[in-house]
Design a protein around this motif. Structure first.
Motif, PDB file in Angstrom:
ATOM      1  N   GLY A  26       2.011  14.282   5.361  1.00  0.00           N
ATOM      2  CA  GLY A  26       1.994  13.156   6.285  1.00  0.00           C
ATOM      3  C   GLY A  26       1.108  12.015   5.795  1.00  0.00           C
ATOM      4  O   GLY A  26       1.303  10.857   6.153  1.00  0.00           O
ATOM      5  N   GLU A  27       0.135  12.352   4.943  1.00  0.00           N
ATOM      6  CA  GLU A  27      -0.785  11.354   4.397  1.00  0.00           C
ATOM      7  C   GLU A  27      -0.206  10.788   3.103  1.00  0.00           C
ATOM      8  O   GLU A  27       0.455  11.501   2.353  1.00  0.00           O
ATOM      9  N   ARG A  28      -0.416   9.495   2.845  1.00  0.00           N
ATOM     10  CA  ARG A  28      -0.020   8.940   1.556  1.00  0.00           C
ATOM     11  C   ARG A  28      -1.199   9.023   0.589  1.00  0.00           C
ATOM     12  O   ARG A  28      -2.285   8.552   0.905  1.00  0.00           O
ATOM     13  N   VAL A  29      -0.979   9.607  -0.574  1.00  0.00           N
ATOM     14  CA  VAL A  29      -2.083   9.859  -1.503  1.00  0.00           C
ATOM     15  C   VAL A  29      -1.778   9.183  -2.838  1.00  0.00           C
ATOM     16  O   VAL A  29      -0.700   9.383  -3.409  1.00  0.00           O
ATOM     17  N   THR A  30      -2.687   8.360  -3.315  1.00  0.00           N
ATOM     18  CA  THR A  30      -2.466   7.683  -4.600  1.00  0.00           C
ATOM     19  C   THR A  30      -2.718   8.663  -5.755  1.00  0.00           C
ATOM     20  O   THR A  30      -3.384   9.686  -5.582  1.00  0.00           O
ATOM     21  N   SER A  31      -2.191   8.295  -6.923  1.00  0.00           N
ATOM     22  CA  SER A  31      -2.368   9.165  -8.092  1.00  0.00           C
ATOM     23  C   SER A  31      -3.848   9.315  -8.442  1.00  0.00           C
ATOM     24  O   SER A  31      -4.291  10.383  -8.878  1.00  0.00           O
ATOM     25  N   GLN A  32      -4.613   8.237  -8.237  1.00  0.00           N
ATOM     26  CA  GLN A  32      -6.053   8.325  -8.509  1.00  0.00           C
ATOM     27  C   GLN A  32      -6.722   9.301  -7.553  1.00  0.00           C
ATOM     28  O   GLN A  32      -7.578  10.096  -7.962  1.00  0.00           O
ATOM     29  N   GLN A  33      -6.298   9.254  -6.289  1.00  0.00           N
ATOM     30  CA  GLN A  33      -6.872  10.202  -5.316  1.00  0.00           C
ATOM     31  C   GLN A  33      -6.507  11.646  -5.669  1.00  0.00           C
ATOM     32  O   GLN A  33      -7.336  12.547  -5.576  1.00  0.00           O
TER      33      GLN A  33
ATOM     34  N   VAL B 237       7.537   8.550  -3.485  1.00  0.00           N
ATOM     35  CA  VAL B 237       6.471   7.638  -3.900  1.00  0.00           C
ATOM     36  C   VAL B 237       6.785   6.243  -3.396  1.00  0.00           C
ATOM     37  O   VAL B 237       7.875   5.728  -3.618  1.00  0.00           O
ATOM     38  N   LEU B 238       5.831   5.662  -2.676  1.00  0.00           N
ATOM     39  CA  LEU B 238       5.965   4.299  -2.188  1.00  0.00           C
ATOM     40  C   LEU B 238       5.004   3.425  -2.991  1.00  0.00           C
ATOM     41  O   LEU B 238       3.824   3.763  -3.138  1.00  0.00           O
ATOM     42  N   ARG B 239       5.504   2.343  -3.546  1.00  0.00           N
ATOM     43  CA  ARG B 239       4.647   1.473  -4.354  1.00  0.00           C
ATOM     44  C   ARG B 239       3.908   0.468  -3.466  1.00  0.00           C
ATOM     45  O   ARG B 239       4.194   0.340  -2.292  1.00  0.00           O
ATOM     46  N   GLY B 240       2.961  -0.251  -4.054  1.00  0.00           N
ATOM     47  CA  GLY B 240       2.303  -1.342  -3.356  1.00  0.00           C
ATOM     48  C   GLY B 240       0.961  -0.957  -2.760  1.00  0.00           C
ATOM     49  O   GLY B 240       0.481   0.159  -2.950  1.00  0.00           O
ATOM     50  N   ARG B 241       0.395  -1.910  -2.050  1.00  0.00           N
ATOM     51  CA  ARG B 241      -0.980  -1.794  -1.555  1.00  0.00           C
ATOM     52  C   ARG B 241      -1.194  -0.522  -0.716  1.00  0.00           C
ATOM     53  O   ARG B 241      -2.184   0.166  -0.851  1.00  0.00           O
ATOM     54  N   ASN B 242      -0.267  -0.256   0.175  1.00  0.00           N
ATOM     55  CA  ASN B 242      -0.416   0.942   1.014  1.00  0.00           C
ATOM     56  C   ASN B 242       0.428   2.113   0.500  1.00  0.00           C
ATOM     57  O   ASN B 242       0.803   2.997   1.246  1.00  0.00           O
ATOM     58  N   GLY B 243       0.722   2.012  -0.790  1.00  0.00           N
ATOM     59  CA  GLY B 243       1.593   3.014  -1.396  1.00  0.00           C
ATOM     60  C   GLY B 243       0.897   4.346  -1.612  1.00  0.00           C
ATOM     61  O   GLY B 243      -0.261   4.546  -1.256  1.00  0.00           O
TER      62      GLY B 243
END
Lengths: 157, 157
Positions: free
Chosen positions: A22-29, A56-62
């Motif tokens: 449910g959470e969006r997690v960046t590759s860095q995270q 995968v959703l791109r962009g600021r809130n990706g």
């Protein structure tokens, strides 16, 4: 007996996202949470996305989230797919350039292929969802994502 | 999914001696037959001797022969012993210095341990003797020791 470091990273990425459903997690995270170099995570994320196990959703809130198909993915099926090119031992000499003289008609090679399949069949008893399900009474679950970072990020995988 | 190169060499050495039952074979001859560097063979021979699976006679007419216990050895048991220090994936961070943050209570780790045992159990269905037994009707057997050398001896194992 080892799985490849690449398969290992893919599994860790998928478990991280399953635990953070449910959470969006960046590759860095993800890289920070599983203590694996960022560029390895990037490759794993691309492959898992291609397989339809994550979105995968791109962009600021990706960021990446696990797909329903990812949660339902049989672990053996995934490992089989990720390590499809591996032989249990290097009969064909891919690494050494010298094939084993026994390779053509070898009882061991056949036995190892059956053993590999028994290994995968055991993993097929579980889905990715099962991997992050709290198992023991009173346990808080397997994935303690809040753990402080251990050691450096310079892990070679 | 791979066994270590060391386990691979030990298995090849044992199969070579099983196929040459009754014959005394020097380490150099083994190295030539299985296309593996001499110094790797030496290590494998020492370990297999220590385990009582082969006998080694020194001197001019010396060489290694397989012991009865070696022929009766369960393949899974041997592989288990030779790869006892391996984890299927590097949860503890032996190679990277960074343990996986999930390691302490991980469903995957447990599943991999069960899968590893299923792999070994499958190999336990065979003895070393079975590995060099002609399998198919009309087959001359798995181990064609007379094969010409393929490629160089510079294999890295």
């Amino acid at each position: 007996m080892k799985l490849s470091a690449y398969t290992d990273v893919c599994l860790r990425v998928l478990m991280t996202l399953a635990a953070a459903e449910g959470e969006r997690v960046t590759s860095q995270q993800i890289a920070d949470r599983i203590q694996v170099p960022y560029n390895h995570v990037i490759k794993a994320v691309a492959e898992l996305r291609r397989r339809g196990t994550i979105e995968v959703l791109r962009g600021r809130n990706g960021g990446a989230t696990i797909a329903e198909a990812g949660l339902d993915q049989r672990v053996g099926e995934l490992v089989r797919a990720l390590s499809s090119r591996d032989e249990v031992i290097d009969c064909a000499g891919h690494e050494t350039g010298v094939p084993c003289p026994f390779a053509a008609d070898c009882r061991l090679r056949e036995a190892l292929a059956r053993a590999r399949e028994a290994f995968m069949a055991e993993l097929d008893l579980l889905t990715v969802r099962d991997l992050v399900r709290p198992g023991r009474a009173g346990a808080t679950g397997p994935v303690s994502l809040g753990l402080p970072a251990m050691g450096s990020h310079a892990a070679t995988v």
